[in-house]
Scaffold this motif. Structure first.
Motif, mmCIF file in Angstrom:
data_model
loop_
_atom_site.group_PDB
_atom_site.id
_atom_site.type_symbol
_atom_site.label_atom_id
_atom_site.label_comp_id
_atom_site.label_asym_id
_atom_site.label_seq_id
_atom_site.Cartn_x
_atom_site.Cartn_y
_atom_site.Cartn_z
ATOM 1 N N GLY B 138 27.746 -14.180 32.063
ATOM 2 C CA GLY B 138 28.400 -14.858 30.965
ATOM 3 C C GLY B 138 29.619 -14.133 30.424
ATOM 4 N N ILE B 139 29.710 -12.830 30.657
ATOM 5 C CA ILE B 139 30.868 -12.103 30.110
ATOM 6 C C ILE B 139 31.825 -11.618 31.196
ATOM 7 C CG2 ILE B 139 29.758 -11.334 27.966
ATOM 8 C CD1 ILE B 139 29.262 -8.632 29.269
ATOM 9 N N MET B 140 31.434 -11.804 32.494
ATOM 10 C CA MET B 140 32.294 -11.257 33.556
ATOM 11 C C MET B 140 33.549 -12.102 33.770
ATOM 12 S SD MET B 140 30.169 -12.306 36.979
ATOM 13 C CE MET B 140 30.134 -14.023 37.550
ATOM 14 N N HIS B 141 34.560 -11.484 34.389
ATOM 15 C CA HIS B 141 35.753 -12.181 34.839
ATOM 16 C C HIS B 141 35.645 -12.379 36.344
ATOM 17 C CE1 HIS B 141 38.400 -11.444 31.246
ATOM 18 N NE2 HIS B 141 37.367 -10.692 30.988
ATOM 19 N N LYS B 142 36.293 -13.432 36.821
ATOM 20 C CA LYS B 142 36.354 -13.621 38.270
ATOM 21 C C LYS B 142 37.500 -12.812 38.879
ATOM 22 C CE LYS B 142 33.353 -16.637 39.759
ATOM 23 N NZ LYS B 142 32.433 -16.181 40.822
ATOM 24 N N THR B 215 21.690 -9.591 34.326
ATOM 25 C CA THR B 215 21.481 -8.426 33.453
ATOM 26 C C THR B 215 21.964 -8.781 32.041
ATOM 27 O OG1 THR B 215 21.946 -6.988 35.329
ATOM 28 C CG2 THR B 215 21.988 -5.966 33.162
ATOM 29 N N GLU B 216 21.181 -8.396 31.036
ATOM 30 C CA GLU B 216 21.597 -8.714 29.663
ATOM 31 C C GLU B 216 22.886 -7.987 29.297
ATOM 32 O OE1 GLU B 216 18.981 -8.860 26.147
ATOM 33 O OE2 GLU B 216 17.392 -8.566 27.632
ATOM 34 N N ASP B 217 23.702 -8.632 28.482
ATOM 35 C CA ASP B 217 25.005 -8.032 28.154
ATOM 36 C C ASP B 217 24.867 -6.680 27.429
ATOM 37 O OD1 ASP B 217 24.096 -9.127 25.820
ATOM 38 O OD2 ASP B 217 25.907 -10.287 25.366
ATOM 39 N N ILE B 247 35.832 -2.783 30.118
ATOM 40 C CA ILE B 247 35.365 -2.156 28.882
ATOM 41 C C ILE B 247 35.763 -2.947 27.639
ATOM 42 C CG2 ILE B 247 37.322 -0.562 28.777
ATOM 43 C CD1 ILE B 247 33.766 0.405 27.781
ATOM 44 N N ASP B 248 36.887 -3.694 27.686
ATOM 45 C CA ASP B 248 37.269 -4.448 26.487
ATOM 46 C C ASP B 248 36.327 -5.632 26.236
ATOM 47 O OD1 ASP B 248 38.823 -4.889 28.888
ATOM 48 O OD2 ASP B 248 39.683 -6.611 27.847
ATOM 49 N N ASP B 249 35.717 -6.171 27.312
ATOM 50 C CA ASP B 249 34.688 -7.202 27.100
ATOM 51 C C ASP B 249 33.482 -6.580 26.399
ATOM 52 O OD1 ASP B 249 36.209 -9.002 28.679
ATOM 53 O OD2 ASP B 249 35.391 -8.081 30.479
#
Lengths: 450, 450
Positions: B138-142, B215-217, B247-249
């Motif tokens: 949910g927080i990753m970038h492609k 994996t949980e954020d 790291i900014d996410d």
């Protein structure tokens, strides 16, 4: 995959330490990440931890030192000679080295500094020591890449290669003038696509965020988050470039700030951890408890004022903890939202609008809760209707007053430059206890006329 | 230097909007950072904000959209056509675009996606939409740079150049096999110092942290902080590289988590802000207040049990708010320290040791506070010695019990997989109110025998 400490591993290590099998210890630990080794050392006793610390190389132990729990680090450092400590520090970045030196006693500090081998490194560390811990100067690193605006691209690339050697992550190249004043930054892309005889002054970007050495660390965090920066340069009073802060330093600031606010809200006034000593924990917890106790004295006095009601309306007194608890809870909720709004800079609109909103909100909550209370007092608690009515009116009034206290005390503190986070927790619950009980009995007196 | 909104600026903008002076608006705003413009729009009303939004270019407005307060973003999006929304999203990174799409209604979602111009981009966005918000997926970038282990350095450098164009910060180059499975990473340095015909499989680093999509954020945040990582690759169930988290996410994850814990501790159960609507704030605040009210009912009942004492020892009842408040405060302190210890993974040692420590700690605090209370009750409050003795004994007992409740309820919740942060705030204060009052009057009854 992620590393997990197992009981077997700890036992194996303890056996190897007992049999002084240094070679096997090295084999076992050398391949591990320093953060994992630090976790292991935290599980061992001080003697075992120090033993392992001595077996490993100083490039590894220096990094481990940074990751240890405070008391274990203190303990290990106290067993090392100034020369040994200096050897560790020579391996670290200036900022991390300065943090460790700052923890040492005044005498030891001087001895360790005099033992540092790399003179430039030592100078930078000493330089960093004079900044306050919670300012940009206190969290910045000396390691950065800078070039002179009067150079050309060729000189620049050569110089950069030399400087970049000591730096794990480059992020940005800063441009300074002859006086070392920060002028702008260079993009790596532009540098690589420009002819090598071009002057730097023709290609650098003049627009650039920077902070002063005395900017508060939370302010630096706010700026870096807002503008999504991975690094920000730090300048001194004369605008000279003196350091750089990267986003991973800021992660620590954000975490610490959040932890501190959380503790303040819970009535803990110093940065403590569950594993700190009983004395440290007492020092952090006792002040707020004393405050709450003194507040309690006042509630005893206030209730004493209404002693006359006891004979005829004794069950009024049964509701005091309920009223006090509701006042406390509402106050903490209101203050928490304001404290967060202040911290995240998301409060907008006028004070008057906020007043209107808080009153409407607590009126809505109050009416719902009062309905439950009225029904409950009648059907569950079987008190007389008149007591039910008094308690219900008191609850609505108390909720409104408590939410106003919860909203405006943090705003007031903030206006006077005091950390508004102080106002959540014991401070609010105590003052709301007193107000709540006073309001409740005043309403009762007005209606019952005792 | 930092940007500050002035009243004059807002007035000037409002005038320019009224006179529809688009050109001057562009001149004024085009040079500003998108985060600053977002701050300005938050100060304007919805119509004015939407007007400015339409005047600016979509590469700028797309970034602004991300920075706006939720309700303003929602409002502006509701005024744009699906095609207009799609134009904004085409400018954004996949992750940010997916976040915005996730906020849209089901129908609008499909329409907007069908309007996206860049098919690869659209595919990535749709892909991201299926992951839970609070997981690595949910927080990753492609957006990332990856190379095949079977390539040689030359092919690799060529491919990297193409891929890197869409990415603002490279951080790492990941190595995959023919099935896209993550094998390791490449250091830029090694790549540049190796002959161009060398096979990638000969130079890449096989040791590498990664996380799974589910994996949980907060776990990702913990790993990245622990190992001081600037980026971490995300793999699917088959080990295939599907994204990257920087790291900014993680800064946002840490901030959100801390805010949420803080709110839970204050009895606020949903993620709300001071500027949210009264309905939203009520939904977040009311449940805990109802719980506290029901707890209050129990305290009324408990006090009713000891009604017999009222005639002779009425002033016992004056101390109930004091005892309840102390129980609540001690409980919240203990639980806050444990909740933080659990969150930061810094708790060590056995349960038994923790029990001993908590009892010693509260005994120490209790004795100090009891002394103040005993002296205060005698000299300040003028109650009979026997009442003073009862209150003092009760205080020490209540502090010990309250701190044990505060310590072990979060540990218990954690064991059962429930967020221990639930246990600070109203939950602890309410149960400690009840226990505290029960203990206090039981001791009184034992001594006075009413």
């Amino acid at each position: 995959m992620e590393f997990k400490i197992s009981k077997e591993l700890i036992q194996e290590l303890e056996q190897l330490i007992q049999s002084k099998n240094d070679q096997q210890l090295e084999v076992l630990l050398n391949d591990m990440h320093h953060a994992d080794i630090a976790e292991i050392l935290d599980e061992l006793d001080f003697d075992e931890a120090t033993y392992i610390f001595r077996v490993l190389d100083s490039d590894k132990t220096a990094e481990i030192l940074l990751e240890l729990e405070d008391d274990l680090r203190e303990n290990i450092l106290s067993r090392l000679s100034p020369k040994e400590i200096a050897e560790e520090l020579d391996e670290l970045e200036t900022n991390d080295a300065a943090d460790i030196i700052a923890e040492l006693s005044q005498d030891l500090k001087a001895e360790v500094i005099s033992e540092l081998q790399d003179v430039e490194h030592a100078k930078d560390i000493v330089d960093l020591l004079r900044y306050q811990e919670d300012t940009a100067g206190g969290i910045m690193h000396k390691e950065l890449v800078k070039v002179n605006e009067n150079w050309n691209v060729l000189t620049c690339v050569k110089e950069m290669r030399i400087q970049a050697e000591n730096i794990s992550r480059v992020h940005s190249i800063y441009v300074v003038d002859d006086e070392d004043r920060l002028k702008g930054r260079l993009s790596l892309k532009d540098l690589l696509t420009t002819s090598s005889r071009t002057a730097i002054s023709d290609v650098y970007i003049r627009k650039l965020n920077s902070v002063k050495v005395d900017t508060e660390d939370v302010e630096v965090a706010r700026i870096m988050q807002k503008y999504d920066l991975e690094a920000i340069p730090v300048v001194d009073e004369l605008g000279r470039l003196v350091g750089r802060i990267t986003i991973d330093d800021i992660v620590d600031v954000i975490k610490d700030e959040a932890d501190q606010d959380y503790q303040l809200a819970a009535g803990i006034s110093q940065d403590v951890e569950a594993d700190d000593s009983i004395m440290e924990l007492t020092k952090a917890r006792l002040p707020w408890l004393v405050l709450a106790l003194l507040g309690g004295f006042i509630t005893v006095r206030v209730l004493g004022l209404f002693e006359g009601a006891m004979l005829e309306h004794g069950n009024l007194f049964f509701f005091t903890p309920l009223i006090a608890a509701m006042a406390g809870n509402v106050g903490v909720q209101s203050s928490a939202i304001i404290v967060q709004g202040l911290a995240n800079n998301t409060l907008s609109g006028s004070l008057f609008n906020r007043l209107i909103k808080e009153v409407s909100l607590s009126l809505l909550n109050g009416v719902i809760l009062a309905t439950i209370l009225f029904l409950g007092s009648h059907f569950l608690l079987n008190v007389e209707i008149i007591i039910g009515i008094i308690v219900t009116i008191a609850l609505v009034s108390v909720i409104i007053i408590a939410s106003l206290i919860g909203t405006f005390i943090p705003l007031l503190l903030d206006k006077f430059g005091i950390d508004p986070a102080l106002a959540t927790g014991p401070f609010i619950t105590t003052s709301n206890d007193i107000c709540g009980i006073l309001i409740y009995f005043s309403i009762a007196k007005l209606i019952l006329g005792f």
